[in-house]
Design an enzyme around this catalytic site. Structure first.
Site, short mmCIF file in Angstrom:
data_model
loop_
_atom_site.label_atom_id
_atom_site.label_comp_id
_atom_site.label_asym_id
_atom_site.label_seq_id
_atom_site.Cartn_x
_atom_site.Cartn_y
_atom_site.Cartn_z
N GLN A 141 -6.58 0.71 -6.98
CA GLN A 141 -5.77 0.16 -8.08
C GLN A 141 -6.28 0.68 -9.43
OE1 GLN A 141 -4.41 -3.95 -7.67
NE2 GLN A 141 -5.29 -4.38 -9.66
N GLU B 226 -7.90 16.52 -35.56
CA GLU B 226 -9.15 15.83 -35.18
C GLU B 226 -8.91 14.86 -34.04
OE1 GLU B 226 -11.22 14.39 -38.92
OE2 GLU B 226 -9.45 15.36 -39.73
N TYR C 235 -6.57 2.16 2.80
CA TYR C 235 -6.42 1.60 1.47
C TYR C 235 -7.61 0.71 1.12
CZ TYR C 235 -4.73 -0.99 -2.55
OH TYR C 235 -4.62 -1.54 -3.80
N ASN D 73 -6.36 15.69 -45.23
CA ASN D 73 -7.15 15.78 -44.00
C ASN D 73 -6.31 16.13 -42.78
OD1 ASN D 73 -9.51 15.02 -45.35
ND2 ASN D 73 -9.05 12.84 -45.08
N ASN E 247 0.82 -1.22 0.00
CA ASN E 247 0.00 0.00 0.00
C ASN E 247 0.86 1.27 0.00
OD1 ASN E 247 -1.97 -1.89 0.19
ND2 ASN E 247 -2.65 -1.36 2.26
N THR F 2 -16.68 36.24 -33.13
CA THR F 2 -17.55 35.91 -32.01
C THR F 2 -18.73 35.19 -32.66
OG1 THR F 2 -18.71 38.02 -32.17
CG2 THR F 2 -16.86 37.94 -30.65
N HIS F 3 -19.22 34.17 -32.01
CA HIS F 3 -20.28 33.32 -32.59
C HIS F 3 -19.85 32.71 -33.94
CE1 HIS F 3 -22.87 35.52 -29.71
NE2 HIS F 3 -22.18 36.56 -30.14
N LYS G 62 -8.06 14.83 -51.34
CA LYS G 62 -8.15 15.19 -49.92
C LYS G 62 -6.82 15.34 -49.21
CE LYS G 62 -11.65 14.36 -47.57
NZ LYS G 62 -12.71 15.06 -46.90
N SER H 17 -7.13 10.52 -48.45
CA SER H 17 -8.31 9.68 -48.38
C SER H 17 -8.09 8.48 -49.28
CB SER H 17 -9.53 10.48 -48.86
OG SER H 17 -10.53 9.60 -49.33
N1 ARG Z 1 -1.58 -3.78 -6.69
C1 ARG Z 1 -2.03 -2.99 -5.61
C2 ARG Z 1 -2.40 -1.61 -6.11
O1 ARG Z 1 -2.02 -1.32 -7.16
C3 ARG Z 1 -0.95 -2.83 -4.60
C4 ARG Z 1 -1.51 -2.72 -3.24
C5 ARG Z 1 -2.18 -3.98 -2.92
N2 ARG Z 1 -2.59 -3.97 -1.57
C6 ARG Z 1 -3.40 -4.89 -1.09
N3 ARG Z 1 -3.72 -4.78 0.14
N4 ARG Z 1 -3.88 -5.84 -1.84
O2 ARG Z 1 -3.08 -0.84 -5.48
#
Ligand code: ARG
Length: 468
Positions: free
Chosen positions: A327, A295, A322, A290, A115, A160-161, A288, A282
């Site tokens: 993820q 775009e 967490y 383009n 984490n 404008t517009h 063309k 094209s």
């Molecule tokens: N792969 C997890 C992520 O990207 C890492 C942390 C995972 N933590 C856990 N308690 N499973 O967030």
């Protein structure tokens, strides 16, 4: 495909069988392999810190550092097989390290959680990408500035517009885009500063049961400060949201100049020619040319805005600390970083190659009666006519010109007289309807008069110098 308990680093307490869907929905390695440098950087700092506090001895540290260098080289050479059952970048690196050096690698995860590991990876990544992108956008600003400097004496209709409004110096709209991009660069600097805070050392959420040295980690990883609160450090994603917001606004700005490029390249406008290298043909229509790059930029703005909203929504309502939902930050982050880079590169290629079609701009100015307001103002200053009355007289002249298919510039004196007696006099009339004179009358600060544009260009040059 069967997955057994030894596949996974976390599987000490698990019975063994893992369903395919658990593996497939849970893997993030397909994306976070892109964070390998940050991940290994974090591991190096963590290992050094563990040696300082006596968890690793010097030999173990050396083995780990050497092993990490090998892993990094293998990933850089695309030699590392990605295995979904290993989930993410952290486990891939640790697993490979174990294969390479054995036991010392098993100590590396002491006082660390994935984490705080993923948090430090994304902080390092946001810092790096914000800086890279910021410099790229500043280069785009330089390209726009160069075009503005080169084309200061061409006049173009301002709209404008999307109706012809008044004559502008071409440098004026170019610099309007410059300034909005310049603010995007500032927003990225803010994103970089906000990400400059160390989350590593927070453990799973409440800190760790060791006397770790986070100040050492901070210095090793070159962070400005340390998260005050370990729960905040592992649960927050606003460092990514800042980046997504900055890139989303940038893409939105890019889509606006892209739209003007599309319009200006059309036969109807014909204000702009792009080099062949940045246009496409094209498959059926041989004539063309383009403006696909413009775009695509316009289209990608939707994608970047979507990325911002995706993460905002994923984070909304999450309880501390967490949660695996987090993820989901990976896709928006990596995607927006790459797409924003493509956008800058495509824009730069187009801006550098822009060839303006001066004559067509002049004919639009004429067809659009762009100096009508100036003629009315001239009646006000020079003939003391009240503005409302002047507006009316010029309106009448425009209608007469339209009937006989002439512009203000080449309306015959008889036509002019019918609208107002003062219009007959060429000394009064001609300068009043001249586009360049009109532009140079816009002398208020920030206006389109030549000396004001020069001030603007000067300020822009200075700002670019300071921005680095
Ligand atoms: N792969 C997890 C992520 O990207 C890492 C942390 C995972 N933590 C856990 N308690 N499973 O967030």
């Amino acid at each position: 495909m069967k997955h057994t308990s030894n596949d996974k680093l976390w599987q000490g307490r698990s019975s063994g069988h893992v369903a395919d869907i658990t593996v497939e929905i849970g893997q993030s390695i397909d994306l976070d392999i892109q964070l390998y440098r940050e991940d290994i950087q974090g591991s190096r700092a963590h290992a050094r810190m563990l040696q300082r506090i006596g968890v690793l001895d010097q030999t173990e540290l050396d083995q780990i550092l050497e092993g990490l260098t090998t892993v990094e080289a293998e990933i850089a050479a695309r030699q590392m097989p990605l295995r979904w059952e290993l989930e993410d970048i952290h486990t891939h690196v640790e697993n490979r390290l174990m294969e390479l050096i054995g036991d010392p690698a098993r100590k590396l995860h002491t006082a660390r959680s994935r984490n705080d590991q993923i948090a430090v990876d994304t902080h390092l990544y946001v810092k790096r990408k914000s800086a890279e992108l910021r410099f790229m956008i500043l280069d785009l600003c330089r390209d726009l500035l160069a075009q503005a400097e080169k084309n200061i004496d061409i006049t173009i209709p301002a709209y404008t517009h999307l109706q012809v409004a008044q004559p502008a110096r071409l440098a004026h709209p170019l610099m309007a885009h410059f300034w909005s991009f310049f603010r995007d660069a500032e927003r990225l600097q803010f994103a970089e500063q906000q990400a400059d805070r160390l989350p590593l050392g927070s453990g799973a959420c409440l800190g760790v049961n060791y006397d770790t040295d986070r100040e050492f980690l901070r210095q090793e990883l070159k962070f400005e400060s340390i998260y005050e609160n370990s729960m905040d450090a592992v649960a927050s994603r606003d460092h990514i949201l800042n980046f997504l917001y900055a890139t989303s606004v940038f893409a939105t700005h890019a889509s606006r100049i892209a739209e003007e490029i599309v319009l200006w390249c059309s036969v109807e406008f014909s204000f702009l020619k792009l080099p062949d290298s940045v246009t496409t043909g094209s498959s059926i229509m041989p004539q063309k040319k383009n403006p696909d790059l413009a775009e695509l930029i316009r289209g990608k703005a939707g994608r970047l805005n979507g990325n911002l909203i995706a993460l905002m929504t994923a984070v909304k309502g999450l309880p501390l600390a967490y949660n695996r939902d987090l993820q989901e930050d990976r896709h928006p982050l990596l995607d927006s970083a790459y797409q924003a880079e493509l956008i800058v590169r495509a824009l730069r290629a187009m801006v550098q190659g822009m060839e303006f079609q001066d004559k067509n701009m002049q004919s639009s100015l004429e067809k659009g009666y762009a100096t009508a307001t100036d003629l009315a103002d001239a009646l006000v200053w020079e003939k003391q006519v009240p503005f409302r009355e002047a507006h009316h007289a010029v309106g009448k002249l425009v209608a007469l010109c339209e009937q006989s298919g002439v512009s203000l510039l080449n309306a015959a004196p008889e036509i002019r007289r019918q609208a107002h007696p003062a219009f007959e006099d060429p000394d009064f009339y001609n300068p009043a309807v001249d586009p360049t004179t009109s532009a140079d009358r816009k002398r208020s600060q920030g206006g389109t008069a030549r000396f004001r544009i020069e001030e603007q260009l000067e300020l822009a040059r200075r700002n670019l110098e300071e921005a680095g």
